[in-house]
Design a protein around this motif. Sequence first.
Motif, short mmCIF file in Angstrom:
data_model
loop_
_atom_site.label_atom_id
_atom_site.label_comp_id
_atom_site.label_asym_id
_atom_site.label_seq_id
_atom_site.Cartn_x
_atom_site.Cartn_y
_atom_site.Cartn_z
N ARG A 1 -31.51 -6.48 -34.50
CA ARG A 1 -30.79 -5.83 -35.58
C ARG A 1 -29.50 -5.28 -34.99
NH1 ARG A 1 -30.54 -6.10 -41.11
NH2 ARG A 1 -29.88 -4.10 -42.00
N THR A 2 -28.36 -5.67 -35.56
CA THR A 2 -27.07 -5.29 -34.98
C THR A 2 -26.25 -4.47 -35.96
OG1 THR A 2 -25.99 -7.31 -35.75
CG2 THR A 2 -27.02 -7.38 -33.56
N PHE A 3 -25.35 -3.70 -35.38
CA PHE A 3 -24.37 -2.96 -36.18
C PHE A 3 -23.01 -3.12 -35.51
CE2 PHE A 3 -21.81 0.72 -37.32
CZ PHE A 3 -21.94 0.73 -38.70
N THR A 4 -22.01 -3.48 -36.29
CA THR A 4 -20.66 -3.74 -35.76
C THR A 4 -19.66 -2.80 -36.44
OG1 THR A 4 -21.22 -6.05 -35.37
CG2 THR A 4 -18.87 -5.48 -35.42
N ILE A 5 -18.77 -2.23 -35.60
CA ILE A 5 -17.74 -1.34 -36.11
C ILE A 5 -16.44 -1.63 -35.36
CG2 ILE A 5 -18.31 0.52 -34.47
CD1 ILE A 5 -17.58 2.51 -36.64
N SER A 6 -15.34 -1.47 -36.01
CA SER A 6 -14.02 -1.69 -35.38
C SER A 6 -13.22 -0.39 -35.38
CB SER A 6 -13.24 -2.78 -36.13
OG SER A 6 -13.92 -4.02 -36.07
N LYS A 7 -12.41 -0.24 -34.32
CA LYS A 7 -11.55 0.95 -34.21
C LYS A 7 -10.13 0.48 -33.91
CE LYS A 7 -10.79 5.26 -31.71
NZ LYS A 7 -11.26 6.15 -30.63
N VAL A 8 -9.20 0.84 -34.79
CA VAL A 8 -7.79 0.45 -34.61
C VAL A 8 -7.15 1.40 -33.60
CG1 VAL A 8 -5.57 0.12 -35.73
CG2 VAL A 8 -7.70 -0.45 -36.95
N LEU A 9 -6.61 0.81 -32.53
CA LEU A 9 -5.94 1.63 -31.51
C LEU A 9 -4.50 1.93 -31.92
CD1 LEU A 9 -7.33 -0.13 -28.31
CD2 LEU A 9 -8.14 1.97 -29.40
N GLN A 10 -3.75 0.87 -32.19
CA GLN A 10 -2.38 0.98 -32.70
C GLN A 10 -2.14 -0.20 -33.61
OE1 GLN A 10 0.55 1.27 -29.60
NE2 GLN A 10 -0.15 3.29 -28.90
N ASP A 11 -1.23 0.01 -34.56
CA ASP A 11 -0.99 -1.07 -35.52
C ASP A 11 -0.47 -2.32 -34.85
OD1 ASP A 11 -1.83 0.60 -37.51
OD2 ASP A 11 0.19 1.26 -38.08
N ASP A 12 0.32 -2.15 -33.77
CA ASP A 12 0.89 -3.33 -33.12
C ASP A 12 -0.04 -3.92 -32.07
OD1 ASP A 12 1.04 -1.12 -31.54
OD2 ASP A 12 2.98 -1.64 -30.65
N ILE A 13 -1.15 -3.24 -31.80
CA ILE A 13 -2.08 -3.76 -30.77
C ILE A 13 -3.31 -4.38 -31.43
CG2 ILE A 13 -3.60 -3.09 -28.87
CD1 ILE A 13 -1.55 -1.04 -28.06
N GLY A 14 -3.84 -3.76 -32.45
CA GLY A 14 -5.04 -4.28 -33.10
C GLY A 14 -6.22 -3.33 -32.93
N ALA A 15 -7.40 -3.88 -33.10
CA ALA A 15 -8.61 -3.06 -33.11
C ALA A 15 -9.58 -3.50 -32.03
CB ALA A 15 -9.29 -3.13 -34.47
N VAL A 16 -10.31 -2.52 -31.55
CA VAL A 16 -11.41 -2.77 -30.63
C VAL A 16 -12.70 -2.88 -31.47
CG1 VAL A 16 -12.78 -1.85 -28.73
CG2 VAL A 16 -10.31 -1.56 -28.75
N THR A 17 -13.54 -3.86 -31.13
CA THR A 17 -14.79 -4.08 -31.87
C THR A 17 -15.98 -3.71 -31.00
OG1 THR A 17 -13.77 -5.89 -33.12
CG2 THR A 17 -16.19 -5.78 -33.10
N ILE A 18 -16.86 -2.89 -31.56
CA ILE A 18 -18.08 -2.49 -30.86
C ILE A 18 -19.27 -3.04 -31.63
CG2 ILE A 18 -19.53 -0.57 -30.12
CD1 ILE A 18 -15.93 0.14 -30.81
N THR A 19 -20.10 -3.81 -30.95
CA THR A 19 -21.34 -4.36 -31.53
C THR A 19 -22.52 -3.82 -30.74
OG1 THR A 19 -20.23 -6.38 -32.26
CG2 THR A 19 -22.64 -6.44 -32.09
N LEU A 20 -23.45 -3.23 -31.45
CA LEU A 20 -24.63 -2.63 -30.82
C LEU A 20 -25.87 -3.24 -31.46
CD1 LEU A 20 -25.62 -0.48 -28.79
CD2 LEU A 20 -25.64 1.15 -30.69
N GLY A 21 -26.78 -3.73 -30.62
CA GLY A 21 -28.00 -4.36 -31.14
C GLY A 21 -29.26 -3.79 -30.53
N GLN A 22 -30.34 -3.89 -31.27
CA GLN A 22 -31.63 -3.39 -30.79
C GLN A 22 -32.74 -4.29 -31.34
OE1 GLN A 22 -32.85 0.48 -32.24
NE2 GLN A 22 -33.96 0.94 -30.35
N THR A 23 -33.71 -4.58 -30.48
CA THR A 23 -34.85 -5.38 -30.94
C THR A 23 -35.68 -4.59 -31.95
OG1 THR A 23 -36.12 -4.61 -29.04
CG2 THR A 23 -34.96 -6.72 -28.80
#
Length: 442
Positions: free
Chosen positions: A121-143
């Motif tokens: 079971r996974t959960f994915t979230i994105s965090k925008v660092l700067q508009d000209d750089i884009g976003a970092v994506t964090i995916t966390l999963g657990q059995t």
Amino acid sequence: MSKPNRSISRVLFIQLACLIGLLAAAAYLITGFVAFQSLQNNQDNRLSSVARVIADSVVLRGSTIDFDLPYAAFDVLTYQAPESIFYRVTDPSGATLAGYPSLQAPTAGSHTGEHLGLALRTFTISKVLQDDIGAVTITLGQTQDSLRDAVARLAQRSALGAMTAFVLVSIAVFAALRAGLRPLRAIERALSRRVADDFSPLADEVPREIHALVVALNDSMRQHGELLDQTRRFIAESTHQIKTPIASLSAEADLLVAQAPADLKPEIGALAVHARQTSHLINQLLTQASITYGLGARTPIETQITRLIDSVIESFGVQAEARDIEIVNAAGGPIAHAVDPVGLREALVCLIDNALKFAPPLSDIRVSAWLDQGLWIRVQDQGTGFAGNPERLKQPFARGDNNLAGSGLGLSIAERVAQAGGGHLTLQNHPRGGAQCELYLP
């Protein structure tokens, strides 16, 4: 009597048991589904919380993405069960900054998938660092092994509870059905204990659901009772109206034989014989009808059986003497028993008359009587005995294979008397020869 092909209580019980079983199965499935959804929502909330903590730790230092994984936050995921945890942090270009590069998540939010052969079971979230750089994506999963185990345990408990409830409710339903059908059983017992001519009404203090049935039964029994009373009155009047002229006809025929000229005696004698045979047949027909429709109306009374046998034997004195046959009362002493004396006398007349037809000259007919949990009367002759199956001779108008004259009603009348008194008639051949008829009355 036809056998019952089904039981109302059994049909109702099976239908209700099936309904309860379906409800129990539905409760089991719904409980499992709700439990799984609840536990999965709880897991999603914990995954979301930890993923947001990781996202909060991601910062941009110049052109470098820096973050510290909050390993302490992972304890939130493993607090309830030791599940395997997978994570992946990717930069705006999709390159893996940390974690498992093979861990994939199609879109943001919660998803169920597979990773390294494990259900995840996974959960994915994105965090925008700067508009000209884009976003970092964090995916966390657990059995989900412990989650599924927890759901299985809840389902087992639910199944156990459902089975317990099923058994208890089934017992309650069975008891309720028995209680609900008790009035019908009471009606059945009341009817089965009645004699054939008892058409008195049933008690009408019954539940509303079967009140109409009881009213219909009482109305039907009233009509049958009235019809039986009419039949009895008709037979009684017919017996008187028919027997008197028939007896007169026989007497006139005998007188005519005595006064007829010698050349006419054979023809008139044959006429007298036919008159006596007709009188005998009509008397037996009336006796059969009287016993069939009137015997149950007579209450048994204490009767001296030995005297009754003597009286019947005496009535056959002329016929027995004409054939050199002796009819012996072998009762051995006074015997008293509660019987219908009229019906028993008719039965004895029929049995002795039947024995007299087949007994050879210079032989005996023995009439025995004794008490053994009821009254037993045996009529035994020294004739040829019964040919074939004697049981068929109990049917009206049935005759044996000897073709002797007779109406075929005598043994059926004796059988009807025995049945009306709650007993039976047994026909068999004696081992030393001759026929043996035993009548039993309880």
